[in-house]
Design a protein around this motif. Structure first.
Motif, PDB file in Angstrom:
ATOM      1  N   GLN A   8      32.884 -10.631  -1.047  1.00 37.59           N
ATOM      2  CA  GLN A   8      32.410 -10.686   0.368  1.00 37.59           C
ATOM      3  C   GLN A   8      31.056 -11.698   0.320  1.00 37.59           C
ATOM      4  O   GLN A   8      30.634 -12.031   1.044  1.00 37.59           O
ATOM      5  N   LEU A   9      29.933 -11.370  -0.845  1.00 37.37           N
ATOM      6  CA  LEU A   9      28.825 -12.093  -0.740  1.00 37.37           C
ATOM      7  C   LEU A   9      29.086 -13.683  -0.998  1.00 37.37           C
ATOM      8  O   LEU A   9      28.637 -14.509  -0.250  1.00 37.37           O
ATOM      9  N   CYS A  10      30.446 -14.164  -1.643  1.00 34.82           N
ATOM     10  CA  CYS A  10      30.666 -15.226  -1.819  1.00 34.82           C
ATOM     11  C   CYS A  10      31.388 -15.806  -0.269  1.00 34.82           C
ATOM     12  O   CYS A  10      30.916 -17.149   0.049  1.00 34.82           O
ATOM     13  N   CYS A  11      31.767 -15.101   0.390  1.00 30.98           N
ATOM     14  CA  CYS A  11      32.244 -15.624   1.794  1.00 30.98           C
ATOM     15  C   CYS A  11      31.132 -15.576   2.924  1.00 30.98           C
ATOM     16  O   CYS A  11      31.031 -16.337   3.449  1.00 30.98           O
ATOM     17  N   ASP A  12      30.021 -14.814   2.414  1.00 30.56           N
ATOM     18  CA  ASP A  12      28.921 -14.813   3.226  1.00 30.56           C
ATOM     19  C   ASP A  12      28.123 -16.034   2.954  1.00 30.56           C
ATOM     20  O   ASP A  12      27.366 -16.568   3.829  1.00 30.56           O
ATOM     21  N   LEU A  33      29.545 -19.595  -5.497  1.00 31.19           N
ATOM     22  CA  LEU A  33      30.534 -20.706  -5.065  1.00 31.19           C
ATOM     23  C   LEU A  33      32.009 -20.331  -5.000  1.00 31.19           C
ATOM     24  O   LEU A  33      32.581 -20.622  -4.200  1.00 31.19           O
ATOM     25  N   ASP A  34      32.472 -19.586  -6.373  1.00 28.31           N
ATOM     26  CA  ASP A  34      33.783 -19.497  -6.504  1.00 28.31           C
ATOM     27  C   ASP A  34      34.021 -18.359  -7.283  1.00 28.31           C
ATOM     28  O   ASP A  34      33.260 -18.000  -8.203  1.00 28.31           O
ATOM     29  N   ILE A  35      35.111 -17.481  -6.919  1.00 28.96           N
ATOM     30  CA  ILE A  35      35.576 -16.694  -8.047  1.00 28.96           C
ATOM     31  C   ILE A  35      37.026 -16.997  -8.322  1.00 28.96           C
ATOM     32  O   ILE A  35      37.938 -17.144  -7.549  1.00 28.96           O
ATOM     33  N   GLU A  36      37.341 -16.801  -9.690  1.00 27.24           N
ATOM     34  CA  GLU A  36      38.706 -17.287 -10.278  1.00 27.24           C
ATOM     35  C   GLU A  36      38.925 -16.412 -11.252  1.00 27.24           C
ATOM     36  O   GLU A  36      38.383 -16.421 -12.482  1.00 27.24           O
ATOM     37  N   GLY A  37      39.939 -15.077 -11.095  1.00 21.86           N
ATOM     38  CA  GLY A  37      39.906 -14.257 -11.745  1.00 21.86           C
ATOM     39  C   GLY A  37      38.691 -13.582 -12.310  1.00 21.86           C
ATOM     40  O   GLY A  37      38.191 -12.915 -11.491  1.00 21.86           O
ATOM     41  N   ASP A  38      38.237 -13.293 -13.709  1.00 26.32           N
ATOM     42  CA  ASP A  38      36.926 -12.645 -13.763  1.00 26.32           C
ATOM     43  C   ASP A  38      35.819 -13.790 -14.233  1.00 26.32           C
ATOM     44  O   ASP A  38      34.759 -13.359 -14.452  1.00 26.32           O
ATOM     45  N   LEU A  39      36.045 -15.092 -13.785  1.00 26.15           N
ATOM     46  CA  LEU A  39      34.934 -15.967 -13.746  1.00 26.15           C
ATOM     47  C   LEU A  39      34.339 -16.383 -12.687  1.00 26.15           C
ATOM     48  O   LEU A  39      35.093 -16.192 -11.365  1.00 26.15           O
ATOM     49  N   ILE A  40      33.087 -16.291 -12.298  1.00 32.01           N
ATOM     50  CA  ILE A  40      32.449 -16.433 -11.016  1.00 32.01           C
ATOM     51  C   ILE A  40      31.256 -17.654 -11.244  1.00 32.01           C
ATOM     52  O   ILE A  40      30.780 -17.874 -12.121  1.00 32.01           O
ATOM     53  N   THR A  41      31.471 -18.681 -10.354  1.00 34.48           N
ATOM     54  CA  THR A  41      30.545 -19.779 -10.450  1.00 34.48           C
ATOM     55  C   THR A  41      29.457 -19.720  -9.626  1.00 34.48           C
ATOM     56  O   THR A  41      29.529 -19.311  -8.403  1.00 34.48           O
ATOM     57  N   LEU A  42      28.480 -20.065 -10.009  1.00 38.93           N
ATOM     58  CA  LEU A  42      27.008 -19.801  -9.275  1.00 38.93           C
ATOM     59  C   LEU A  42      26.403 -21.132  -9.378  1.00 38.93           C
ATOM     60  O   LEU A  42      26.529 -22.097 -10.303  1.00 38.93           O
ATOM     61  N   THR A  68      21.339  -8.380  -6.305  1.00 34.90           N
ATOM     62  CA  THR A  68      20.462  -7.718  -5.199  1.00 34.90           C
ATOM     63  C   THR A  68      20.235  -9.041  -4.018  1.00 34.90           C
ATOM     64  O   THR A  68      20.765 -10.353  -4.377  1.00 34.90           O
ATOM     65  N   GLN A  69      20.080  -8.637  -2.879  1.00 35.39           N
ATOM     66  CA  GLN A  69      19.910  -9.555  -1.719  1.00 35.39           C
ATOM     67  C   GLN A  69      18.766  -9.362  -1.194  1.00 35.39           C
ATOM     68  O   GLN A  69      18.034  -8.310  -0.847  1.00 35.39           O
ATOM     69  N   ARG A  70      18.096 -10.304  -0.528  1.00 33.64           N
ATOM     70  CA  ARG A  70      16.921 -10.566   0.211  1.00 33.64           C
ATOM     71  C   ARG A  70      17.178 -10.114   1.786  1.00 33.64           C
ATOM     72  O   ARG A  70      18.176 -10.598   2.393  1.00 33.64           O
ATOM     73  N   LEU A  71      16.828  -9.106   2.101  1.00 31.96           N
ATOM     74  CA  LEU A  71      17.113  -8.585   3.615  1.00 31.96           C
ATOM     75  C   LEU A  71      16.118  -9.371   4.517  1.00 31.96           C
ATOM     76  O   LEU A  71      16.607  -9.525   5.659  1.00 31.96           O
TER      77      LEU A  71
END
Length: 93
Positions: A8-12, A33-42, A68-71
């Motif tokens: 969800q955070l990736c899509c936002d 940027l991307d989620i592929e399996g259990d790898l997350i690209t930041l 965390t996210q800044r609100l």
């Protein structure tokens, strides 16, 4: 559950702060940027001396301890905040 929230955070496309448990450090203001399996690209930036460095890093899902996210951001000092005319009285700071 965490995988769905990260998706969800990736899509936002919003900035997030991610704590990496295995490295005991925070990655600040990162974009997922991307989620592929259990790898997350930041992607994130750091400021060192007179340089701003841009980084892209892949981390495993199990190494993420917290996200965390800044609100909101409110400037300090005597700054006149603009408030919409139709803003309810209870929501005005």
């Amino acid at each position: 559950m965490l995988h769905r929230k990260i998706y969800q955070l990736c899509c936002d496309g919003q900035e997030v702060w991610i704590f990496l448990r295995d490295q005991q450090r925070w990655v600040e203001r990162a974009r997922i940027l991307d989620i592929e399996g259990d790898l997350i690209t930041l992607r994130y930036e750091t400021e060192e001396d007179d340089e701003i460095c841009s980084w892209q890093e892949m981390v495993r899902l199990e190494s993420i301890g917290a996200i965390t996210q800044r609100l909101a951001v409110v400037p300090r000092g005597d700054v006149e905040l603009t408030v919409a005319e139709d803003c309810p009285e209870t929501e005005i700071i």
